[in-house]
Design a protein around this motif. Structure first.
Motif, PDB file in Angstrom:
ATOM      1  N   THR A  26       0.873  -1.165   0.000  1.00 12.17           N
ATOM      2  CA  THR A  26       0.000   0.000   0.000  1.00 12.17           C
ATOM      3  C   THR A  26       0.917   1.224   0.000  1.00 12.17           C
ATOM      4  O   THR A  26       2.136   1.089   0.005  1.00 12.17           O
ATOM      5  CB  THR A  26      -0.915   0.016   1.240  1.00 12.17           C
ATOM      6  OG1 THR A  26      -0.095   0.084   2.397  1.00 12.17           O
ATOM      7  CG2 THR A  26      -1.776  -1.232   1.290  1.00 12.17           C
ATOM      8  N   TRP A  36      -3.539 -10.636  -1.117  1.00 11.26           N
ATOM      9  CA  TRP A  36      -4.581 -10.939  -2.081  1.00 11.26           C
ATOM     10  C   TRP A  36      -4.285 -12.266  -2.770  1.00 11.26           C
ATOM     11  O   TRP A  36      -3.137 -12.605  -3.003  1.00 11.26           O
ATOM     12  CB  TRP A  36      -4.637  -9.853  -3.149  1.00 11.26           C
ATOM     13  CG  TRP A  36      -4.998  -8.509  -2.622  1.00 11.26           C
ATOM     14  CD1 TRP A  36      -4.185  -7.663  -1.923  1.00 11.26           C
ATOM     15  CD2 TRP A  36      -6.254  -7.851  -2.735  1.00 11.26           C
ATOM     16  NE1 TRP A  36      -4.864  -6.522  -1.600  1.00 11.26           N
ATOM     17  CE2 TRP A  36      -6.123  -6.613  -2.092  1.00 11.26           C
ATOM     18  CE3 TRP A  36      -7.451  -8.195  -3.322  1.00 11.26           C
ATOM     19  CZ2 TRP A  36      -7.187  -5.709  -2.016  1.00 11.26           C
ATOM     20  CZ3 TRP A  36      -8.485  -7.292  -3.258  1.00 11.26           C
ATOM     21  CH2 TRP A  36      -8.355  -6.069  -2.616  1.00 11.26           C
ATOM     22  N   SER A  52      -4.777   1.247  -5.277  1.00 11.73           N
ATOM     23  CA  SER A  52      -6.189   1.286  -4.900  1.00 11.73           C
ATOM     24  C   SER A  52      -6.744  -0.108  -4.589  1.00 11.73           C
ATOM     25  O   SER A  52      -6.850  -0.949  -5.491  1.00 11.73           O
ATOM     26  CB  SER A  52      -7.011   1.905  -6.029  1.00 11.73           C
ATOM     27  OG  SER A  52      -8.384   1.706  -5.807  1.00 11.73           O
ATOM     28  N   PRO A  53      -7.145  -0.348  -3.334  1.00 10.21           N
ATOM     29  CA  PRO A  53      -7.763  -1.639  -3.005  1.00 10.21           C
ATOM     30  C   PRO A  53      -9.045  -1.882  -3.798  1.00 10.21           C
ATOM     31  O   PRO A  53      -9.339  -3.011  -4.177  1.00 10.21           O
ATOM     32  CB  PRO A  53      -8.059  -1.536  -1.507  1.00 10.21           C
ATOM     33  CG  PRO A  53      -7.168  -0.463  -1.002  1.00 10.21           C
ATOM     34  CD  PRO A  53      -6.980   0.486  -2.152  1.00 10.21           C
ATOM     35  N   GLU A  54      -9.802  -0.812  -4.059  1.00  6.52           N
ATOM     36  CA  GLU A  54     -11.043  -0.967  -4.822  1.00  6.52           C
ATOM     37  C   GLU A  54     -10.759  -1.400  -6.253  1.00  6.52           C
ATOM     38  O   GLU A  54     -11.464  -2.229  -6.815  1.00  6.52           O
ATOM     39  CB  GLU A  54     -11.852   0.334  -4.808  1.00  6.52           C
ATOM     40  CG  GLU A  54     -12.396   0.673  -3.449  1.00  6.52           C
ATOM     41  CD  GLU A  54     -13.226  -0.458  -2.852  1.00  6.52           C
ATOM     42  OE1 GLU A  54     -14.057  -1.048  -3.575  1.00  6.52           O
ATOM     43  OE2 GLU A  54     -13.037  -0.756  -1.663  1.00  6.52           O
ATOM     44  N   TRP A  55      -9.724  -0.813  -6.862  1.00  6.16           N
ATOM     45  CA  TRP A  55      -9.389  -1.200  -8.239  1.00  6.16           C
ATOM     46  C   TRP A  55      -8.865  -2.632  -8.269  1.00  6.16           C
ATOM     47  O   TRP A  55      -9.149  -3.385  -9.189  1.00  6.16           O
ATOM     48  CB  TRP A  55      -8.397  -0.217  -8.852  1.00  6.16           C
ATOM     49  CG  TRP A  55      -8.311  -0.393 -10.325  1.00  6.16           C
ATOM     50  CD1 TRP A  55      -7.275  -0.907 -11.025  1.00  6.16           C
ATOM     51  CD2 TRP A  55      -9.327  -0.111 -11.284  1.00  6.16           C
ATOM     52  NE1 TRP A  55      -7.564  -0.950 -12.363  1.00  6.16           N
ATOM     53  CE2 TRP A  55      -8.830  -0.469 -12.546  1.00  6.16           C
ATOM     54  CE3 TRP A  55     -10.610   0.407 -11.197  1.00  6.16           C
ATOM     55  CZ2 TRP A  55      -9.568  -0.316 -13.707  1.00  6.16           C
ATOM     56  CZ3 TRP A  55     -11.336   0.556 -12.365  1.00  6.16           C
ATOM     57  CH2 TRP A  55     -10.818   0.189 -13.596  1.00  6.16           C
ATOM     58  N   ARG A  56      -8.101  -3.040  -7.260  1.00  8.49           N
ATOM     59  CA  ARG A  56      -7.624  -4.427  -7.181  1.00  8.49           C
ATOM     60  C   ARG A  56      -8.785  -5.398  -7.108  1.00  8.49           C
ATOM     61  O   ARG A  56      -8.764  -6.465  -7.718  1.00  8.49           O
ATOM     62  CB  ARG A  56      -6.709  -4.604  -5.967  1.00  8.49           C
ATOM     63  CG  ARG A  56      -5.385  -3.913  -6.144  1.00  8.49           C
ATOM     64  CD  ARG A  56      -4.542  -4.043  -4.898  1.00  8.49           C
ATOM     65  NE  ARG A  56      -3.295  -3.320  -5.079  1.00  8.49           N
ATOM     66  CZ  ARG A  56      -2.500  -2.961  -4.105  1.00  8.49           C
ATOM     67  NH1 ARG A  56      -2.797  -3.262  -2.849  1.00  8.49           N
ATOM     68  NH2 ARG A  56      -1.389  -2.305  -4.344  1.00  8.49           N
ATOM     69  N   LYS A  57      -9.832  -5.025  -6.356  1.00 10.18           N
ATOM     70  CA  LYS A  57     -11.028  -5.879  -6.278  1.00 10.18           C
ATOM     71  C   LYS A  57     -11.699  -6.000  -7.645  1.00 10.18           C
ATOM     72  O   LYS A  57     -12.157  -7.071  -8.031  1.00 10.18           O
ATOM     73  CB  LYS A  57     -12.017  -5.332  -5.253  1.00 10.18           C
ATOM     74  CG  LYS A  57     -11.584  -5.535  -3.833  1.00 10.18           C
ATOM     75  CD  LYS A  57     -12.592  -4.919  -2.873  1.00 10.18           C
ATOM     76  CE  LYS A  57     -12.035  -4.903  -1.466  1.00 10.18           C
ATOM     77  NZ  LYS A  57     -12.922  -4.184  -0.537  1.00 10.18           N
ATOM     78  N   GLN A  58     -11.759  -4.877  -8.371  1.00  9.66           N
ATOM     79  CA  GLN A  58     -12.360  -4.898  -9.700  1.00  9.66           C
ATOM     80  C   GLN A  58     -11.567  -5.821 -10.634  1.00  9.66           C
ATOM     81  O   GLN A  58     -12.155  -6.580 -11.414  1.00  9.66           O
ATOM     82  CB  GLN A  58     -12.423  -3.482 -10.289  1.00  9.66           C
ATOM     83  CG  GLN A  58     -13.385  -2.572  -9.572  1.00  9.66           C
ATOM     84  CD  GLN A  58     -14.815  -3.066  -9.675  1.00  9.66           C
ATOM     85  OE1 GLN A  58     -15.261  -3.513 -10.724  1.00  9.66           O
ATOM     86  NE2 GLN A  58     -15.534  -2.984  -8.570  1.00  9.66           N
ATOM     87  N   GLU A  75      -7.931   2.020 -17.161  1.00 12.29           N
ATOM     88  CA  GLU A  75      -7.780   2.829 -15.948  1.00 12.29           C
ATOM     89  C   GLU A  75      -6.625   3.811 -16.091  1.00 12.29           C
ATOM     90  O   GLU A  75      -6.729   4.963 -15.697  1.00 12.29           O
ATOM     91  CB  GLU A  75      -7.569   1.900 -14.741  1.00 12.29           C
ATOM     92  CG  GLU A  75      -7.709   2.582 -13.401  1.00 12.29           C
ATOM     93  CD  GLU A  75      -6.377   2.948 -12.772  1.00 12.29           C
ATOM     94  OE1 GLU A  75      -6.380   3.723 -11.810  1.00 12.29           O
ATOM     95  OE2 GLU A  75      -5.345   2.478 -13.261  1.00 12.29           O
TER      96      GLU A  75
END
Length: 82
Positions: A26, A36, A52-58, A75
């Motif tokens: 991070t 992950w 970005s944790p949110e982008w990694r989830k996507q 992105e």
């Protein structure tokens, strides 16, 4: 010489389905939530390009490694246009 990553050499492809568990840095430090699991090296590689944790989830939720790769290109283009 290997002509393509198919047939007996398909395991050499980043798209080959092999679970990858990685620690992604991070902005500040390594944290437990930054650990992950990804279904292939391509997913892990694309996720490692963002903080970005949110982008990694996507990326993780992409249906195929090819889609994960294209998502990251999209992105980057979005960030350049801002």
């Amino acid at each position: 010489m290997i002509g393509s990553f198919s047939g007996e050499y398909d395991f050499l492809s980043n798209f080959y389905p092999t679970p990858q568990q990685i620690w992604l840095r991070t902005r500040c430090a390594y944290r437990p939530e930054s650990h992950w699991g990804y279904p292939s090296t391509e997913y892990a590689y694309q996720a490692s390009k963002t903080f970005s944790p949110e982008w990694r989830k996507q990326i993780l939720m992409a249906q195929t490694p090819g889609i994960a790769k294209r998502m990251n290109v999209d992105e980057r283009e979005l960030r350049r246009s801002l």
